[in-house]
Design an enzyme around this catalytic site. Structure first.
Site, PDB file in Angstrom:
ATOM      1  N   GLY A   9      15.431  47.227  65.161  1.00  0.00           N
ATOM      2  CA  GLY A   9      14.410  48.271  65.065  1.00  0.00           C
ATOM      3  C   GLY A   9      13.561  48.308  63.815  1.00  0.00           C
ATOM      4  N   CYS A  10      13.641  47.251  63.060  1.00  0.00           N
ATOM      5  CA  CYS A  10      12.944  47.328  61.823  1.00  0.00           C
ATOM      6  C   CYS A  10      12.118  45.919  61.999  1.00  0.00           C
ATOM      7  CB  CYS A  10      14.030  46.961  60.479  1.00  0.00           C
ATOM      8  SG  CYS A  10      14.951  48.338  60.423  1.00  0.00           S
TER       9      CYS A  10
END
Length: 150
Positions: free
Chosen positions: A64-65
């Protein structure tokens, strides 16, 4: 979770999560603009304990980064320790703030503490969408870890 000689956990600066959030608010209030706050985030990121390369695995990678972020935990319901690292200077500062609030705390304290510092210091308005998503993923992982041991 990890319990190994390579695990060098983050040691919180304040005795409680609430005091950590208050200190973060006070520190960021000193800066007049966001260029100074970004520089401070970069400086904070440099204070993260080093993470051994052996812990920078896909299993420990936070999804998610946009940047690469790894997080490892150890402990139980009475105390959860974390170590984390990023390949981005600003994200490392965000990691530092999250660990300052949540590392070394009980699962109950972690679960009872909403990350108000994010809004209080204006991070929500000044982070790119990808950094904001990454910070949300980091905070969610810390919370999930606390729920798993609570």
């Amino acid at each position: 979770m990890a319990d190994s000689p390579d695990f060098n956990p983050f040691v919180p600066l304040e005795p409680t999560a609430a005091e950590a959030q208050s200190a973060i608010r006070d520190e960021f209030a000193f800066f007049g603009d966001w260029s100074e706050r970004y520089q401070y985030l970069i400086d904070l990121g440099r204070k993260l304990p080093p993470m051994d390369e052996s812990l920078r695995t896909e299993e420990n990678r936070l999804l998610g980064c946009q940047s690469k972020v790894w997080i490892v935990s150890a402990g139980d319901a009475s105390r959860l320790d974390f170590i984390a690292a990023s390949d981005s200077a600003i994200v490392s500062g965000l990691v530092f703030l999250a660990l300052r609030v949540y590392a070394g705390r009980s699962a109950a304290e972690i679960l009872a503490t909403e990350p108000t510092f994010v809004a209080d210091i204006g991070l929500a308005r000044h982070l790119s969408p990808t950094r904001s998503n990454g910070l949300s993923a980091l905070l969610a992982r810390i919370r999930e870890t606390a729920q798993a041991v609570a």
